[in-house]
Scaffold this active site. Structure first.
Site, short mmCIF file in Angstrom:
data_model
loop_
_atom_site.label_atom_id
_atom_site.label_comp_id
_atom_site.label_asym_id
_atom_site.label_seq_id
_atom_site.Cartn_x
_atom_site.Cartn_y
_atom_site.Cartn_z
N ASP A 21 0.85 -1.19 0.00
CA ASP A 21 0.00 0.00 0.00
C ASP A 21 0.89 1.24 0.00
O ASP A 21 1.69 1.43 0.92
CB ASP A 21 -0.90 -0.01 1.25
CG ASP A 21 -2.01 1.01 1.17
OD1 ASP A 21 -2.19 1.62 0.10
OD2 ASP A 21 -2.72 1.19 2.18
N ASP A 71 -2.61 2.41 -6.13
CA ASP A 71 -1.50 2.38 -5.18
C ASP A 71 -1.61 1.22 -4.19
O ASP A 71 -1.04 1.27 -3.11
CB ASP A 71 -1.44 3.70 -4.41
CG ASP A 71 -2.72 3.98 -3.65
OD1 ASP A 71 -3.69 3.21 -3.78
OD2 ASP A 71 -2.76 4.97 -2.91
N GLU A 72 -2.29 0.18 -4.59
CA GLU A 72 -2.53 -0.91 -3.64
C GLU A 72 -2.65 -2.23 -4.39
O GLU A 72 -3.30 -2.30 -5.43
CB GLU A 72 -3.83 -0.63 -2.86
CG GLU A 72 -4.23 -1.70 -1.90
CD GLU A 72 -5.56 -1.40 -1.25
OE1 GLU A 72 -5.94 -2.12 -0.31
OE2 GLU A 72 -6.25 -0.45 -1.68
#
Length: 448
Positions: A24, A141-142
Site C-alpha cells: 500500500d 496504489d494498492e
C-alpha cells in the site's frame, strides 16, 4: 506453480500456509508530486481540486502526513482544508489577510494529475509482478501479492523488505507492506506501521495480532458498522472473535458471519489476478541523468530483450511497441507505434524502440522504459518479424505521441485512483450532505 525465481534451498509442502503481501503506497499522489518537485518533501502538501480563487466546490484527494498534522484529511471539503492549512502561495504573495499567520502554518496545494500518477504506478506494478507469481491490483496504489512460491515464512520479513526497498530505490515512492497468511490480515498489517512500514504476522499469530485492535481497524468495517458493533458491546477484534456469531448475523446478515470469521483470522479468499494484463513493460533508471546516446541505446536494447522475453514466456503477442523517456526534473515522455498485426519478435521490439527514442538521444535522460501493449493471448502460431516486415516498412502507421507530462486518495481505505477493495465497506461512502466531492477512482488494471 510459478515459473519465477525462488530462494535457494526453499522447499515447500503442498499444504503449507500461504504467504500474502499487501503493498500500500503512502500518500501516493503526494509522493508523486514530490518526485516532480523535490522541494515539496517534508512540506505540508495537499492534492485536490477546488482550491483556486473563485472555486467553491472541491475535495482533498490526499494529504501528506505533514498536512494531516493541521487536521487536513482525505475526502475533506477543500474549503475546510484551506481554513486549517492556508496556501503557501497566497501567504508569499501577500494576499492572505492574517497578520498573525506564520509561514510554517501554510502548505502547498497541487491539482490531481491522474496521467502522471498512472505513469508512476506503472513503474511500481512492474516491480510487483517481477517479485510475485500472482498479483491482484485493487487500485492505483494498492495490490495483493501471493509470494508463497517465491519465499518461505522463515525469510518472509527479508523478502517483503526487498519489495519495499526496491520500490523506494527504483521508483522513488514509499510503500508499506503487510505480510500474513490471509488477505484481510495482510491488509491490516500494511496499515499497522505507516508510513514506510513493514509488519509480518506469521501463521498461528493472526488471532493474537488482531485481538487488541479497535473494531474499526478490521478489514471491511467502516464508521457505521464500527458504531453498531460498539453498541453491541464489541470494542475490539478480540471481542468480536469471542462473541456469539448469531447476533452478528441477525444484525448484519451474512456480513456478520464474515466479520466474525475475519476477527478470528479466518479468511480463505485466494488472490486472483483481474484477467489478462494489457501490457508488459520494463524500466530502469540511471544513477544520474545521462546525455550521451550510447548508454541510453544500450539500456534500450536490454529493456527490449527483457520485455520481449516476458511476453514470450507469458504466451502473448503484441500489436503496439512503445518507449518512455523521463527527462529532468521528472517529465515523462512516451512514444508508441502500432503494428499491422500481432507480433512476437525480439529484434522488432528493439528496432522500433530505438526509432521511437531517437528524438531524445541528445537530451539528458534519467529513466528509460520499453513497453509492448495490445496483447493477444492465443494458441495460434506466433508471428515473427518476417511476416510483417514488409507491411511495417512500406506502410507504417504514424507514431502515437504524447506531450511531456509537466502538469501537475482516499486515505481511510483505498485512495482514489486505486480501484475499491474487493469487498469494500458500504459505510465508507461520503456524506452527500457534506458538499464534499471525491475524485473518481481509476483502475490499476494495467499494473503489469
Amino acid at each position: 506453480m510459478s515459473d519465477g525465481p525462488r530462494l535457494p534451498g526453499v522447499e515447500r509442502e503442498a499444504d503449507e500456509d500461504r504467504i500474502v503481501c499487501h503493498v500500500d503506497a503512502d500518500c501516493f499522489y503526494a509522493s508523486c508530486e514530490r518526485l516532480r518537485e523535490p522541494e515539496l518533501r517534508e512540506e505540508p502538501l495537499v492534492v485536490g481540486m477546488g482550491y483556486e480563487e473563485g472555486e467553491t466546490i472541491g475535495a482533498v484527494a490526499t494529504a501528506s502526513y505533514e498536512a494531516r498534522e493541521f487536521g487536513v484529511e482525505s475526502a475533506q471539503a477543500i474549503s475546510t482544508a484551506l481554513e486549517r492549512l492556508p496556501r503557501r502561495a497566497a501567504f508569499e504573495d501577500g494576499t492572505l489577510d492574517d497578520p498573525d499567520l506564520e509561514r510554517e502554518d501554510t502548505g502547498y496545494y497541487r491539482p490531481v494529475d491522474m496521467d502522471y500518477y498512472e505513469s508512476v504506478a506503472a513503474d511500481v506494478r512492474e516491480i510487483l509482478h517481477d517479485c510475485a507469481g500472482v498479483v491482484r491490483e485493487v487500485s492505483i496504489d494498492e495490490a495483493y501479492l501471493d509470494v508463497t512460491e517465491r519465499t518461505a515464512w522463515e525469510v518472509a520479513d527479508g523478502f517483503a523488505r526487498h519489495i519495499r526497498d526496491r520500490i523506494r530505490r527504483e521508483v522513488g515512492v514509499t510503500v508499506s507492506v503487510g505480510v500474513a497468511p490471509t488477505m484481510s490480515a495482510a491488509k491490516i498489517a500494511s496499515d499497522f506501521d505507516k508510513p514506510d512500514g513493514l509488519t509480518v504476522v506469521e501463521p498461528g499469530n493472526v488471532r493474537e495480532f488482531l485481538a487488541p485492535l479497535e473494531v474499526d481497524l478490521l478489514h471491511g468495517v467502516g464508521p457505521v458498522t464500527a458504531r453498531e458493533l460498539r453498541e453491541m458491546g464489541l470494542e475490539t477484534a478480540g471481542d468480536v472473535a469471542a462473541a456469539d456469531p448469531e447476533p452478528l448475523v441477525e444484525r448484519f446478515g451474512e456480513r456478520g458471519r464474515e466479520l466474525y470469521d475475519r476477527a478470528r483470522g479466518e479468511d480463505d479468499r485466494r488472490i486472483e489476478p483481474k484477467g489478462d494484463p494489457k501490457s508488459f513493460s520494463r524500466e530502469s533508471a540511471f544513477a544520474e541523468p545521462v546525455e550521451e546516446p550510447d548508454p541510453k541505446y544500450d539500456l534500450i536494447e536490454t529493456l527490449a530483450d527483457a520485455v520481449a522475453d516476458r511476453a514470450r514466456r507469458e504466451g502473448a503477442l503484441y500489436r503496439t511497441i512503445g518507449v518512455k523517456a523521463v527527462t529532468p526534473p521528472y517529465d515523462v515522455n512516451t512514444r508508441e507505434r502500432s503494428l499491422p498485426g500481432p507480433i512476437d519478435d525480439r529484434d522488432l521490439v528493439d528496432r522500433i524502440a530505438r526509432d521511437l527514442f531517437a528524438e531524445f538521444e541528445r537530451e539528458p535522460v534519467r529513466k528509460l522504459g520499453v513497453r509492448v501493449a495490445n496483447l493477444e493471448f492465443a494458441t495460434a502460431d506466433q508471428t515473427s518479424l518476417a511476416g510483417w516486415e514488409s507491411a511495417v516498412e512500406s506502410d507504417p502507421e504514424p507514431d502515437s505521441e504524447s506531450e511531456p507530462e509537466t502538469g501537475s486518495e482516499r486515505e481511510s481505505g483505498a485512495e482514489p485512483g486505486l480501484e475499491s477493495d474487493p469487498d469494500p465497506d458500504p459505510d465508507s461512502e461520503p456524506d452527500p450532505a457534506s458538499g464534499d466531492r471525491l475524485v473518481g477512482q481509476t483502475s490499476l488494471a494495467d499494473f503489469s
